[in-house]
Scaffold this motif. Structure first.
Motif, PDB file in Angstrom:
ATOM      1  N   ARG A   1       1.888  -0.899  -4.889  1.00 55.54           N
ATOM      2  CA  ARG A   1       0.709  -1.575  -4.859  1.00 55.54           C
ATOM      3  C   ARG A   1       0.211  -0.758  -6.339  1.00 55.54           C
ATOM      4  O   ARG A   1       0.423   0.307  -6.806  1.00 55.54           O
ATOM      5  CB  ARG A   1      -0.077  -1.245  -3.985  1.00 55.54           C
ATOM      6  CG  ARG A   1       0.370  -1.790  -2.676  1.00 55.54           C
ATOM      7  CD  ARG A   1      -0.584  -1.309  -1.671  1.00 55.54           C
ATOM      8  NE  ARG A   1      -1.881  -2.113  -1.739  1.00 55.54           N
ATOM      9  CZ  ARG A   1      -2.307  -2.952  -1.006  1.00 55.54           C
ATOM     10  NH1 ARG A   1      -1.775  -3.443   0.193  1.00 55.54           N
ATOM     11  NH2 ARG A   1      -3.514  -3.768  -1.288  1.00 55.54           N
TER      12      ARG A   1
ATOM     13  N   GLY B   1      -2.632   0.819  -8.343  1.00 53.24           N
ATOM     14  CA  GLY B   1      -3.760   1.738  -8.059  1.00 53.24           C
ATOM     15  C   GLY B   1      -4.488   1.902  -9.357  1.00 53.24           C
ATOM     16  O   GLY B   1      -4.026   1.917 -10.144  1.00 53.24           O
TER      17      GLY B   1
ATOM     18  N   ASP C   1       0.895   2.117  -0.073  1.00 53.42           N
ATOM     19  CA  ASP C   1      -0.254   2.146   0.939  1.00 53.42           C
ATOM     20  C   ASP C   1       0.250   2.738   2.387  1.00 53.42           C
ATOM     21  O   ASP C   1      -0.272   2.853   3.275  1.00 53.42           O
ATOM     22  CB  ASP C   1      -0.726   0.917   1.333  1.00 53.42           C
ATOM     23  CG  ASP C   1       0.444  -0.194   1.757  1.00 53.42           C
ATOM     24  OD1 ASP C   1       1.699   0.389   1.728  1.00 53.42           O
ATOM     25  OD2 ASP C   1       0.047  -1.327   1.969  1.00 53.42           O
TER      26      ASP C   1
ATOM     27  N   ASP D   1      -7.259   1.105  -4.212  1.00 51.98           N
ATOM     28  CA  ASP D   1      -6.700  -0.181  -4.456  1.00 51.98           C
ATOM     29  C   ASP D   1      -7.954  -1.069  -4.796  1.00 51.98           C
ATOM     30  O   ASP D   1      -8.973  -0.927  -4.472  1.00 51.98           O
ATOM     31  CB  ASP D   1      -6.589  -0.552  -2.649  1.00 51.98           C
ATOM     32  CG  ASP D   1      -5.860  -1.701  -2.653  1.00 51.98           C
ATOM     33  OD1 ASP D   1      -5.406  -2.362  -3.516  1.00 51.98           O
ATOM     34  OD2 ASP D   1      -5.660  -2.037  -1.428  1.00 51.98           O
TER      35      ASP D   1
ATOM     36  N   LEU E   1      -5.131   5.161  -2.496  1.00 49.98           N
ATOM     37  CA  LEU E   1      -3.497   4.806  -2.189  1.00 49.98           C
ATOM     38  C   LEU E   1      -2.909   6.189  -2.168  1.00 49.98           C
ATOM     39  O   LEU E   1      -3.573   7.138  -2.508  1.00 49.98           O
ATOM     40  CB  LEU E   1      -3.221   4.092  -3.377  1.00 49.98           C
ATOM     41  CG  LEU E   1      -3.814   2.540  -3.215  1.00 49.98           C
ATOM     42  CD1 LEU E   1      -3.230   1.640  -4.539  1.00 49.98           C
ATOM     43  CD2 LEU E   1      -3.491   1.715  -2.144  1.00 49.98           C
TER      44      LEU E   1
END
Length: 94
Positions: free
Chosen positions: A40, A42, A60, A79, A89
């Motif tokens: 993800r 960040g 995550d 996030d 995160l």
């Protein structure tokens, strides 16, 4: 009788152990790696919980240490949910 048995069986046992080790090593090398890592993006947090423009790859999964913008120190990565950076995160697993 015992010494004769061990003299004859010891080389066969060593060869069997070597073959088992060779096959175990080969099977470990061809094992597929865990590809379910969910990277993800960040972002750094600005004032009032808004997101900045510095992005870093994070995860995550809460069992990992927290993800930082610059290595292991510095600001935490959050996030970006509707430009609201309040959920921290975690570091991705390599």
């Amino acid at each position: 009788m015992k010494t004769l048995f061990f003299k004859n069986m010891l080389p066969a046992g060593v060869i069997a152990l070597a073959l088992a080790g060779a096959f175990a090593t080969t099977s470990m090398q061809s094992a597929s790696k865990k590809s379910s890592v969910s990277y993800r993006q960040g972002f750094n947090a600005l004032a009032n919980g808004k997101c900045g423009n510095i992005a870093v790859d994070c995860d995550d999964d809460p069992i990992n240490p927290l993800c930082h913008i610059s290595g292991t120190t510095g600001p935490l990565a959050y996030d970006n949910q509707s430009n609201n950076c309040v959920i921290p995160l975690y570091k991705p697993v390599n």
